[in-house]
Design a protein around this motif. Structure first.
Motif, PDB file in Angstrom:
ATOM      1  N   TYR A 240      -3.271   3.165   5.857  1.00 59.98           N
ATOM      2  CA  TYR A 240      -3.793   2.695   4.527  1.00 59.98           C
ATOM      3  C   TYR A 240      -4.265   3.945   3.902  1.00 59.98           C
ATOM      4  O   TYR A 240      -3.930   4.253   2.467  1.00 59.98           O
ATOM      5  CB  TYR A 240      -5.110   1.621   4.724  1.00 59.98           C
ATOM      6  CG  TYR A 240      -5.584   1.395   3.666  1.00 59.98           C
ATOM      7  CD1 TYR A 240      -5.437   0.175   3.030  1.00 59.98           C
ATOM      8  CD2 TYR A 240      -6.573   2.386   2.988  1.00 59.98           C
ATOM      9  CE1 TYR A 240      -6.228  -0.111   1.893  1.00 59.98           C
ATOM     10  CE2 TYR A 240      -7.380   1.839   2.103  1.00 59.98           C
ATOM     11  CZ  TYR A 240      -7.080   0.763   1.115  1.00 59.98           C
ATOM     12  OH  TYR A 240      -7.770   0.444   0.139  1.00 59.98           O
ATOM     13  N   VAL A 241      -4.830   4.918   4.641  1.00 57.45           N
ATOM     14  CA  VAL A 241      -5.211   6.191   3.999  1.00 57.45           C
ATOM     15  C   VAL A 241      -4.139   6.922   3.642  1.00 57.45           C
ATOM     16  O   VAL A 241      -3.880   7.500   2.665  1.00 57.45           O
ATOM     17  CB  VAL A 241      -6.014   7.065   4.902  1.00 57.45           C
ATOM     18  CG1 VAL A 241      -6.483   8.282   4.332  1.00 57.45           C
ATOM     19  CG2 VAL A 241      -7.476   6.391   5.290  1.00 57.45           C
ATOM     20  N   GLN A 242      -2.956   7.049   4.381  1.00 58.72           N
ATOM     21  CA  GLN A 242      -1.943   7.934   4.073  1.00 58.72           C
ATOM     22  C   GLN A 242      -1.142   7.082   2.772  1.00 58.72           C
ATOM     23  O   GLN A 242      -0.661   8.052   1.800  1.00 58.72           O
ATOM     24  CB  GLN A 242      -1.024   7.803   5.148  1.00 58.72           C
ATOM     25  CG  GLN A 242       0.289   8.954   4.866  1.00 58.72           C
ATOM     26  CD  GLN A 242       1.531   9.131   5.694  1.00 58.72           C
ATOM     27  OE1 GLN A 242       1.543   8.089   6.760  1.00 58.72           O
ATOM     28  NE2 GLN A 242       2.389   9.566   5.694  1.00 58.72           N
ATOM     29  N   SER A 247       0.430   7.598  -2.704  1.00 58.39           N
ATOM     30  CA  SER A 247       0.860   6.873  -3.819  1.00 58.39           C
ATOM     31  C   SER A 247      -0.392   6.335  -4.571  1.00 58.39           C
ATOM     32  O   SER A 247       0.013   6.257  -5.720  1.00 58.39           O
ATOM     33  CB  SER A 247       1.923   5.871  -3.335  1.00 58.39           C
ATOM     34  OG  SER A 247       1.123   4.990  -2.479  1.00 58.39           O
ATOM     35  N   ARG A 248      -1.189   5.420  -3.888  1.00 61.90           N
ATOM     36  CA  ARG A 248      -2.135   4.527  -4.703  1.00 61.90           C
ATOM     37  C   ARG A 248      -2.995   5.418  -5.414  1.00 61.90           C
ATOM     38  O   ARG A 248      -3.597   4.828  -6.579  1.00 61.90           O
ATOM     39  CB  ARG A 248      -2.813   3.782  -3.672  1.00 61.90           C
ATOM     40  CG  ARG A 248      -2.080   2.500  -3.141  1.00 61.90           C
ATOM     41  CD  ARG A 248      -3.105   1.584  -2.561  1.00 61.90           C
ATOM     42  NE  ARG A 248      -4.036   2.164  -1.618  1.00 61.90           N
ATOM     43  CZ  ARG A 248      -3.444   2.130  -0.280  1.00 61.90           C
ATOM     44  NH1 ARG A 248      -2.428   1.593   0.337  1.00 61.90           N
ATOM     45  NH2 ARG A 248      -4.264   2.827   0.687  1.00 61.90           N
ATOM     46  N   VAL A 249      -3.300   6.697  -5.295  1.00 64.65           N
ATOM     47  CA  VAL A 249      -4.033   7.336  -6.337  1.00 64.65           C
ATOM     48  C   VAL A 249      -3.401   7.846  -7.479  1.00 64.65           C
ATOM     49  O   VAL A 249      -4.064   8.280  -8.195  1.00 64.65           O
ATOM     50  CB  VAL A 249      -4.566   8.853  -5.542  1.00 64.65           C
ATOM     51  CG1 VAL A 249      -5.415   8.441  -4.345  1.00 64.65           C
ATOM     52  CG2 VAL A 249      -3.476   9.682  -5.273  1.00 64.65           C
ATOM     53  N   GLN A 253       4.066   4.630  -9.120  1.00 60.42           N
ATOM     54  CA  GLN A 253       4.561   4.600  -7.664  1.00 60.42           C
ATOM     55  C   GLN A 253       6.101   4.273  -7.749  1.00 60.42           C
ATOM     56  O   GLN A 253       6.331   3.638  -8.510  1.00 60.42           O
ATOM     57  CB  GLN A 253       3.725   3.654  -6.776  1.00 60.42           C
ATOM     58  CG  GLN A 253       2.237   3.784  -6.422  1.00 60.42           C
ATOM     59  CD  GLN A 253       1.493   3.534  -7.721  1.00 60.42           C
ATOM     60  OE1 GLN A 253       1.433   2.201  -8.247  1.00 60.42           O
ATOM     61  NE2 GLN A 253       0.168   4.060  -7.883  1.00 60.42           N
ATOM     62  N   ALA A 254       6.593   4.758  -6.611  1.00 61.28           N
ATOM     63  CA  ALA A 254       8.020   4.622  -6.577  1.00 61.28           C
ATOM     64  C   ALA A 254       8.715   4.350  -5.085  1.00 61.28           C
ATOM     65  O   ALA A 254       7.802   4.928  -4.193  1.00 61.28           O
ATOM     66  CB  ALA A 254       8.758   5.695  -7.058  1.00 61.28           C
ATOM     67  N   SER A 288       6.297   7.109  -2.659  1.00 63.83           N
ATOM     68  CA  SER A 288       5.430   8.362  -3.062  1.00 63.83           C
ATOM     69  C   SER A 288       4.958   7.955  -4.443  1.00 63.83           C
ATOM     70  O   SER A 288       5.237   6.737  -5.026  1.00 63.83           O
ATOM     71  CB  SER A 288       6.085   9.493  -3.146  1.00 63.83           C
ATOM     72  OG  SER A 288       5.629  10.666  -3.559  1.00 63.83           O
ATOM     73  N   GLY A 289       4.139   8.766  -5.053  1.00 68.90           N
ATOM     74  CA  GLY A 289       3.357   8.666  -6.363  1.00 68.90           C
ATOM     75  C   GLY A 289       3.487   9.810  -7.215  1.00 68.90           C
ATOM     76  O   GLY A 289       3.419  10.812  -6.585  1.00 68.90           O
TER      77      GLY A 289
END
Length: 334
Positions: A240-242, A247-249, A253-254, A288-289
């Protein structure tokens, strides 16, 4: 046993060793003042340390004094409580956390970290063993490397995770509100997660009613509340953190299918920059994001592997546009 100075010799010599380990150079009078003894007693205690194998060097003249040098064998170290917790936190990161979190640690470095943790566990006094085990039982990790945080804050959060007690802290806002005053957050802490850069807390945010990850180094005013909670069904902490960090921050996202083994791609990208999952023996999925999709696309292109865009669909059009620009930038046939 006490000597002419009226102090227990063994206790004083150990205190002297601790002082020599704290600073690179001490004068005789400085050591005497700290120990409450005469300079002559300091000289005798230095000789006692040398007899035990500690290489204490004496430098004469202006600017001289006593210095603890490197010896042929590693002598025992004297660590205070906070230093012990900091060492354990670093070892947990090197060992890949507790419970073998996938993809972290391992190899000779991970094995050495686990051996060191085992030795520390046997030697620690009871007051520290409980704190260290609380930390060990509350840690997951991803990415390896070095993570730093205030040991006292880590221990407090580890205890709230272990004891299932709510925690509270001030945390700066993100997104459009970034730069504003810190906001008080009330959470149910679940796990501490060490990344290749920082420590995070995975917790259920009581005010926002959802799982969140928080950077420990951005927390202030951390405290344990008096309210206990019943643990909820939680996501895998490290995953979850990774995913959040990689990406989530970011606003965009892709997801890509890369035609190369996951082990190969993981050596090319930071664990904080992308999540890499196996998708077969010779392929992997990369998540990634970024602020812009074309920048994410460019980073994947530079990995040097064939790949396919999985999501979002509009990124495929950007692939074609980038290919046309690259082709136009090449030499003409004429």
């Amino acid at each position: 046993m006490a000597d002419a100075d009226g102090l227990d010799t063994t206790e004083r010599v150990l205190t002297l060793l601790g002082l020599l380990q704290q600073r690179s150079l001490w004068t005789g009078p400085d050591l005497a003042r700290h120990l409450g003894v005469t300079v002559r007693t300091v000289r005798r205690d230095v000789e006692r340390l040398r007899a035990l194998g500690y290489p204490v060097h004496a430098e004469q003249g202006v600017g001289g004094g006593y210095r603890l040098g490197a010896g042929q064998d590693l002598p025992p170290l004297l660590l205070d409580d906070e230093e012990v917790v900091a060492v354990v936190a670093a070892l947990l990161t090197g060992a890949g956390g507790v419970g073998g979190v996938g993809g972290v640690g391992g190899g000779k470095a991970g094995d050495a970290a686990l051996r060191a943790l085992s030795k520390l566990d046997r030697l620690l006094p009871a007051r520290l063993r409980e704190q260290v085990r609380a930390l060990a039982g509350s840690v997951a990790s991803f990415g390896g490397g070095t993570a730093s945080a205030d040991p006292a804050v880590l221990m407090l959060l580890a205890r709230t995770c272990r004891d299932e007690v709510e925690a509270a802290f001030d945390y700066p806002p993100s997104g459009r509100a970034a730069g504003g005053s810190p906001v008080r957050r009330r959470v149910e802490p679940y796990r501490l997660v060490a990344s290749d850069r920082r420590w995070y807390l995975l917790a259920y945010d009581l005010d926002r009613e959802g799982w969140r990850s928080f950077r420990v180094d951005r927390m202030t005013g951390v405290s344990a509340r008096t309210f206990r909670f019943r643990p909820r069904e939680a996501p895998d902490a490290a995953t979850y953190v990774q995913e959040g960090v990689a990406s989530r921050v970011y606003p965009r996202q892709a997801r890509f299918l890369v035609h190369a083994p996951a082990e190969t791609v993981r050596t090319q990208v930071s664990a904080s920059a992308a999540v890499v999952r196996p998708a077969g023996p010779d392929r992997c999925e990369l998540l990634s994001g970024g602020e812009r999709l074309d920048s994410v696309l460019l980073h994947v292109l530079l990995l040097g592997h064939d790949f396919e865009v999985v999501d979002p669909p509009e990124l495929r059009e950007q692939c074609r546009a980038m290919a046309e620009r690259l082709y136009a930038a090449g030499p003409s046939d004429g």
